[in-house]
Write an enzyme that holds these catalytic residues in place. Structure first.
Site, PDB file in Angstrom:
ATOM      1  N   ARG A  94     -14.494  13.338   6.896  1.00 29.94           N
ATOM      2  CA  ARG A  94     -13.197  14.002   7.096  1.00 29.94           C
ATOM      3  C   ARG A  94     -12.877  14.917   5.923  1.00 29.94           C
ATOM      4  O   ARG A  94     -12.316  16.000   6.094  1.00 29.94           O
ATOM      5  CB  ARG A  94     -12.091  12.957   7.256  1.00 29.94           C
ATOM      6  CG  ARG A  94     -12.143  12.233   8.596  1.00 29.94           C
ATOM      7  CD  ARG A  94     -11.255  10.994   8.578  1.00 29.94           C
ATOM      8  NE  ARG A  94      -9.875  11.340   8.284  1.00 29.94           N
ATOM      9  CZ  ARG A  94      -8.978  10.490   7.771  1.00 29.94           C
ATOM     10  NH1 ARG A  94      -9.320   9.247   7.512  1.00 29.94           N
ATOM     11  NH2 ARG A  94      -7.753  10.874   7.532  1.00 29.94           N
ATOM     12  N   HIS A 141       0.828  -1.204   0.000  1.00 35.19           N
ATOM     13  CA  HIS A 141       0.000   0.000   0.000  1.00 35.19           C
ATOM     14  C   HIS A 141       0.864   1.257   0.000  1.00 35.19           C
ATOM     15  O   HIS A 141       1.833   1.347   0.737  1.00 35.19           O
ATOM     16  CB  HIS A 141      -0.912   0.016   1.236  1.00 35.19           C
ATOM     17  CG  HIS A 141      -1.875   1.147   1.229  1.00 35.19           C
ATOM     18  ND1 HIS A 141      -3.098   1.063   0.609  1.00 35.19           N
ATOM     19  CD2 HIS A 141      -1.787   2.408   1.730  1.00 35.19           C
ATOM     20  CE1 HIS A 141      -3.726   2.215   0.735  1.00 35.19           C
ATOM     21  NE2 HIS A 141      -2.960   3.049   1.415  1.00 35.19           N
ATOM     22  N   ASP A 169     -14.913   3.169   7.752  1.00 30.97           N
ATOM     23  CA  ASP A 169     -13.867   4.043   7.207  1.00 30.97           C
ATOM     24  C   ASP A 169     -14.399   4.845   6.031  1.00 30.97           C
ATOM     25  O   ASP A 169     -14.122   6.032   5.895  1.00 30.97           O
ATOM     26  CB  ASP A 169     -12.645   3.233   6.776  1.00 30.97           C
ATOM     27  CG  ASP A 169     -11.637   4.110   6.049  1.00 30.97           C
ATOM     28  OD1 ASP A 169     -11.095   5.016   6.708  1.00 30.97           O
ATOM     29  OD2 ASP A 169     -11.429   3.922   4.841  1.00 30.97           O
ATOM     30  N   LYS A 212      -8.456  -0.885   6.600  1.00 29.12           N
ATOM     31  CA  LYS A 212      -8.702  -1.558   5.320  1.00 29.12           C
ATOM     32  C   LYS A 212      -7.738  -2.717   5.104  1.00 29.12           C
ATOM     33  O   LYS A 212      -8.101  -3.740   4.532  1.00 29.12           O
ATOM     34  CB  LYS A 212      -8.611  -0.541   4.173  1.00 29.12           C
ATOM     35  CG  LYS A 212      -9.824   0.395   4.164  1.00 29.12           C
ATOM     36  CD  LYS A 212      -9.747   1.430   3.065  1.00 29.12           C
ATOM     37  CE  LYS A 212      -8.692   2.469   3.366  1.00 29.12           C
ATOM     38  NZ  LYS A 212      -9.087   3.839   3.147  1.00 29.12           N
ATOM     39  N   SER A 226      -7.249   4.697   9.383  1.00 27.79           N
ATOM     40  CA  SER A 226      -8.042   4.508   8.163  1.00 27.79           C
ATOM     41  C   SER A 226      -7.371   3.479   7.238  1.00 27.79           C
ATOM     42  O   SER A 226      -8.000   2.511   6.791  1.00 27.79           O
ATOM     43  CB  SER A 226      -8.187   5.864   7.450  1.00 27.79           C
ATOM     44  OG  SER A 226      -8.570   5.710   6.113  1.00 27.79           O
TER      45      SER A 226
END
Ligand code: URA
Ligand code: CA
Length: 441
Positions: free
Chosen positions: A168, A82, A161, A187, A183
């Site tokens: 947000r 990621h 989320d 995931k 967050s």
């Protein structure tokens, strides 16, 4: 328990218990807690901060707000990768097939681009036929057969989320370390892999402008992952200038092809992709073997590129377009951006380049916007290069001319040109693992 008391406690810097955090997340998903209460708590978290224990509890609560993917039917360690987001960051398309060609089982869910940042799913969808919307059983089946799958983030995972991120986005509470870390990790936990390699970006095009805050974010995510029982390694890398020279969806796919064919061995994109693949292999348990030699062999034999094509075919894409750019990239115009004066390129502002690509159609201003997969920018010069007045520094790929003058001006202004040769900037600042922070140099 009342939302009011939880907000009041955090307002004065109190540490929330796991029960209070679960109460907030469950209440917000069910609709018992209102948007205005969640907004107030998010703002209090931004201002007062959270202990790592609270951040981990928040990540776990969000991870369990929906389904958690069960990937246990895939043998061995499943590894995810990621990036915190950037411009010209095509590393997923290089590192994923490379690690898979060396034997890793890569199961990755990705997002779409927004504002100046690109998204891997948009890039893959530039390939005709590619279908990133896959059920979890299909996802598992592709990983079992191919060794790698990149699919779009499932709406069934971490719904808390998704709901909180939208809030947000409009309440100025995105760029907070605790909220970003929880967050992203919610995931990753819900996606079901036992190992994850994180690429935390720093610089003008990243959430974290300076390396110190990027290390802090990396450390927080690694700590959350460890508390959740995962193997997590983070690398902190530069996003002051775009990582690759291509910015735009199909253009970036073609740059990934070049990297996988071994044509970019001196480029930052290769350096970062290779390091990610190394850590993906180490996290998968190949540490005792010679990971460098494995990567070298996968590249020289063509196995990494073949794996990329195999993954695209498995997800419905026509991989033959990768061999014929004319069938893949359709730009009615290619417009040169010329260097305004002689000098050295001191920097190329990643955010400006990303926003310019968005204006050309490569990205979205709002989530609902449609994108033009062929639009984008090829940077012809990078930080440290020399250019003379009138030399081409960038090439714009355009179909819709509506924003062309503005985009062209932005690309030109993104280049900071000076008389003196600048000191080279690091590409990789260091790594973070369960032992702590390891700064390079
Ligand atoms: N990416 C995420 O998924 N969440 C954030 O909060 C920021 C970036
Ligand atoms: Ca690129």
């Amino acid at each position: 328990m009342r939302m009011y008391d939880i907000i009041y406690k955090k307002r004065f810097g109190g540490e929330l218990s796991d029960e209070e955090i679960n109460f907030f997340i469950n209440g917000y998903v069910s609709g018992e807690a209102a948007d205005y209460q969640a907004s107030a708590l998010l703002m209090a978290i931004c201002i007062s901060g959270m202990a790592v224990r609270e951040t981990a509890a928040l990540a776990m609560a969000m991870a369990h707000s929906g389904k958690v993917a069960d990937l246990s039917s895939i043998k061995g360690v499943k590894v995810d990768k990621h990036s915190t987001g950037g411009v010209g960051d095509t590393a997923t398309l290089v590192a994923v097939p490379l690690a898979a060609a060396c034997g890793a089982k890569v199961a990755k869910m990705s997002g779409r681009g927004l504002a100046h940042t690109g998204g891997t799913i948009d890039k893959l969808e530039s390939i005709p036929g590619f279908n990133a919307k896959r059920s979890i059983p299909e996802f598992i089946d592709i990983v079992k057969r191919v060794g790698a799958a990149v699919i779009s983030q499932s709406a069934e995972l971490a719904p808390a989320d998704k709901k909180l991120y939208a809030l947000r986005d409009v309440t100025a509470t995105v760029d907070c370390v605790a909220l970003i870390a929880s967050s992203i990790m919610s995931k990753k936990i819900a996606a079901g892999c036992g190992a994850v390699v994180l690429d935390v970006k720093t610089g003008s095009g990243a959430f974290m402008r300076d390396p110190e805050s990027a290390f802090a974010l990396a450390k927080e995510m690694v700590d959350i992952g460890i508390m959740a029982g995962m193997t997590v390694i983070a690398i902190v890398t530069d996003m002051d200038e775009p990582l690759g020279s291509a910015v735009g969806n199909a253009l970036e796919v073609m740059e990934a092809v070049d990297a996988l064919k071994g044509r970019l061995y001196h480029a930052p994109l290769w350096q970062v992709s290779r390091l990610l693949a190394q850590h993906m292999l180490i996290a998968s348990g190949f540490a005792g073997e010679n990971v460098d030699a494995m990567i070298g062999k996968a590249m020289e034999s063509g196995a990494a590129y073949a794996k990329f094509r195999e993954m695209i075919r498995a997800e419905g894409g026509d991989d033959t377009v990768l061999e014929d750019e004319r069938r893949f990239i359709h730009a009615s115009q290619k417009i040169s951006v010329l260097c305004p004066k002689e000098g050295y390129i001191r920097s190329v502002n990643a955010k400006q380049v990303g926003l310019a690509a968005m204006l050309l159609g490569a990205g979205r201003e709002k989530k609902e916007d449609r994108i033009d997969h062929s639009a984008g920018i090829i940077l012809k010069k990078r930080a440290g290069d020399h250019a003379v007045a009138g030399e081409e520094i960038a090439l714009l790929y355009v179909n819709d001319e509506k924003n062309l003058p503005e985009a062209r001006e932005m690309v030109c202004c993104a280049f900071d040109i000076s008389k003196e040769k600048p000191c080279p900037r690091p590409i990789v600042y260091g790594t973070v693992d369960r032992k702590g922070i390891h700064r390079f140099e």
